[in-house]
Structures are given as C-alpha cells and as structure tokens.
Design an enzyme around this catalytic site. Sequence first.
Site, mmCIF file in Angstrom:
data_model
loop_
_atom_site.group_PDB
_atom_site.id
_atom_site.type_symbol
_atom_site.label_atom_id
_atom_site.label_comp_id
_atom_site.label_asym_id
_atom_site.label_seq_id
_atom_site.Cartn_x
_atom_site.Cartn_y
_atom_site.Cartn_z
ATOM 1 N N GLY A 208 0.829 -1.210 0.000
ATOM 2 C CA GLY A 208 0.000 0.000 0.000
ATOM 3 C C GLY A 208 0.853 1.245 0.000
ATOM 4 O O GLY A 208 2.065 1.173 -0.221
ATOM 5 N N ASN A 209 0.238 2.363 0.226
ATOM 6 C CA ASN A 209 0.980 3.616 0.275
ATOM 7 C C ASN A 209 0.385 4.523 1.352
ATOM 8 O O ASN A 209 -0.599 4.179 1.987
ATOM 9 C CB ASN A 209 0.987 4.293 -1.101
ATOM 10 C CG ASN A 209 -0.422 4.626 -1.548
ATOM 11 O OD1 ASN A 209 -1.070 5.501 -1.003
ATOM 12 N ND2 ASN A 209 -0.913 3.878 -2.544
ATOM 13 N N ARG A 210 1.013 5.691 1.525
ATOM 14 C CA ARG A 210 0.674 6.524 2.689
ATOM 15 C C ARG A 210 -0.367 7.601 2.398
ATOM 16 O O ARG A 210 -0.520 8.526 3.174
ATOM 17 C CB ARG A 210 1.955 7.173 3.213
ATOM 18 C CG ARG A 210 2.937 6.164 3.756
ATOM 19 C CD ARG A 210 4.310 6.767 3.956
ATOM 20 N NE ARG A 210 4.273 7.944 4.803
ATOM 21 C CZ ARG A 210 5.229 8.851 4.856
ATOM 22 N NH1 ARG A 210 6.291 8.725 4.101
ATOM 23 N NH2 ARG A 210 5.117 9.896 5.644
ATOM 24 N N SER A 211 -1.077 7.499 1.281
ATOM 25 C CA SER A 211 -2.048 8.550 0.973
ATOM 26 C C SER A 211 -3.198 8.538 1.994
ATOM 27 O O SER A 211 -3.782 7.504 2.281
ATOM 28 C CB SER A 211 -2.611 8.331 -0.434
ATOM 29 O OG SER A 211 -3.612 9.281 -0.686
ATOM 30 N N ALA A 275 -3.745 7.637 -4.945
ATOM 31 C CA ALA A 275 -2.417 7.084 -5.214
ATOM 32 C C ALA A 275 -2.629 5.612 -5.572
ATOM 33 O O ALA A 275 -3.073 4.826 -4.732
ATOM 34 C CB ALA A 275 -1.541 7.219 -3.983
#
Length: 400
Positions: A208-211, A275
């Site tokens: 995943g990502n930090r958005s 994102a």
Amino acid sequence: MSKPRVVLGVGGGIAAYKACELLRRLTESGHEVRVVPTASALRFVGAATWAALSGQPVATEVWDSVDEVPHVRIGKAADLVVVAPATADLLARAAHGLADDLLTNTLLTARCPVLFAPAMHTEMWEHPATRENVTTLRSRGAVVLEPASGRLTGADTGRGRLPEPAEIFDACRRLLARGAREPDLAGRHVVVSAGGTREPLDPVRYLGNRSSGKQGYALARTAAARGARVTLLAANTALPDPAGVDVVPVGTAVQLREALLKAATDADAVVMAAAVADFRPAVYAPAKIKKRDGQEPEPLALVRNPDILAEAAADRARPGQVVVGFAAETDDVLANGRAKLRRKGCDLLVVNEVGERRTFGAEDNEAVILGSDGSETPVPHGPKEALADAVWDLVAARLG
Ligand code: CTP
C-alpha cells in the site's frame, strides 16, 4: 452594496484578547461584525470591549432580546461565522450539535461558511476526542485551522496557540470570497478518486501507500459546494463521508478501475487524486504466508496494474470530458510533471512535491497545476480546499 456580515464567536480561552485584533481588522476592512462570546469568554474579555469595538450589542445567551429571536436570526443572516479562539469544549459542543448558548445556536442555524481557529493546550488538541470532533466538523465542510506552535499559557510550549489574527483574517476573506461564488458546477457530474489502493499478498498483508485521502475529499467537498453531483471513489480512507457526496469504497487498483469506468460514463470531469499502486503481487496466497526455519523468503513477483488515468484520458466516456491527474514527485518536480502530463494524456496535472514530512496526511498543500495547453498555475501553500478550488476553477473554465 451592504457590508458582508460576519459573526465572531469567541470561546473561553486566554487567547480571547487576540480576537480583539481580529475584530478590529474585520470592522476596519468594511465588515459588519456581531460578536457572540461564550459566558466563559467574558471572564477573559468583557462585553463592553466587544460592544465598543464592534458597535453592536453583545449577548451570550438566547434569553437576551428574545422578541428578536436572536438564536435564529444571527446565524441565518451571517455571510461567515468565525470562532476564535475555539476551545476544546466549544469544538466538542459544535461537533455534537449542542445548542446551549447563543453561539452554539448560531452555529446550528448558520448556512454560510464556518471557520474555527482553535487554541488550547497541546494535550487537549492531541486528545482523540478533540481529533474526532475536528474530523467531524471538517467533514461537514467547516474549515478548522491548525493551531500554531509556540509559547502557551504558563511555561509550556507546543502546538495549540491561536493562529495569528492576520492569518485568521486572511482565511476569513478567502471564505467570504468562496461563499459569494456562483455554483459554477451546478448540473455537472464529477468523479473524484481519493486515498491509496492496497494490493493484497495474503489475507492479512498488502502492498500500500501513505495517501490519507484528504486532498481527494477536499476536492469532493468543494465540488459539492459548487453545485456538482459528486461520486467519490474512496480507496482505503478513514475519513467520514462528505455531506451530499456519493461515496463508493474500493480496495485495489483493479477495483478502482472498474468503479471509475462505470462512474465516468456520464461524468463531465474525472479527477484522479488517488495514489494507485503501479504493481500488484503476481500471486495472491489464499492462506497466510508463513516463514520457515532456515529458509530464505521467496522473492516477491509483481505484475503491472492498469494505468487508470491514462486509460480514462485515452478513451473519454463522453466528448469534452475533462480529465485531471495528480503527480507526487520527490525531485525535478516540474520537468517530471510535464513529461507525465504528456505520457498520461490528461488535460490537467496537479504536481506537488512529497517527502518524508511533506503532504502525506497534512492539512495543507502546495502545488503547480500544469495544463495540456502549456499553462502553469501555481497554488501557494494553503488548505487542501484552496488547492481543490483552484483545480475546479480550471475544470470549470474548460467545461465552459
Ligand atoms: N495513476 C493511475 N493508475 C496507475 C498509476 C497512477 O491512474 N496505475 C494516476 C494517479 O491517480 C495520478 C497519476 O496517475 O493521478 C500519477 O500517479 P503517479 O503514481 O505519479 O504516476 P506513475 O504513472 O506511477 O508515475 P511514476 O513513473 O512516477 O511511477
């Protein structure tokens, strides 16, 4: 033209004295200001000061001048309500819709923009109860400024100081300008994606990502405020649904693509603020992946995800549909942005610089909006709503 009508709510904190400076700035720049302090605010600055500086009567309770029904009239007539300082107690009462004094009644009857400028001790600001109240108020469209850091009452320092009166005054002017705007997206359908996709490896793990989704939610809120019908494709966000917005939760890039293609069929604009993971695990393990003693882990095989923005731009669901992308870059921001705009084939690309401490999860943002016509629109550091409005200005101009 009549003067813009501002209600200045004053909470019971030591920073109440700074609200006198805000009041002076507002009246001197041609605003009609009605001050509504809480009873505890009057322990810090008395009614005579507010009445003299505003030239208006001052009341704290709904029982004064009952024949004029002030608890309804003041809020309904306001073009802007600004609460400075907003204490933890006042934020809580506002978030829960209590109406136990004139100010909280006014907050419930107001249909104009509402701005809170909090001031409290750091511990109170950081407490989960206050965090939730702030999130609730923001989700309903109120603007809650971030308190400043510095010297607090007594010897302590930290986050919790009232933002400077000049800064609150600027935010008031921006909101008054926004409130006066025509609903220029009325009759339009816009689709916004927000958050970050998660690509599962097994039932408990994902890439995943930090958005945080905050920019996408700000886009959805501002588009709704400008009259649009809004579909918000929310990828793994933990934010409350914005009022009046159709929220469609999605998980992976493939799910986001499907939801977007469906929602975009009758959309006038598509804004991809989410994102999206470029890759996903080639294989999904249906049972939790276990480590084995003495064995190195298997290399992780990845496959490409579809480029949703490029696809939406290449196959527009209807002629004249405006397609907007976002690009978070860590270096060579503008050059990378220009190349990305061409590669994706979108009409507008919002480029911002990200890093360890920038943009992710923050309330503020700063960006340059690149246009396929070669235009460059810088948007200075400010609330994510301001960047969102700048995007909609450019979209509205393209939609004619
Ligand atoms: N995007 C998309 N589908 C993807 C990847 C990105 O629709 N598979 C969209 C994002 O929503 C965003 C824009 O494309 O609006 C740019 O995202 P970014 O991750 O910066 O683009 P990439 O193509 O991944 O570029 P890079 O080469 O920098 O990885």
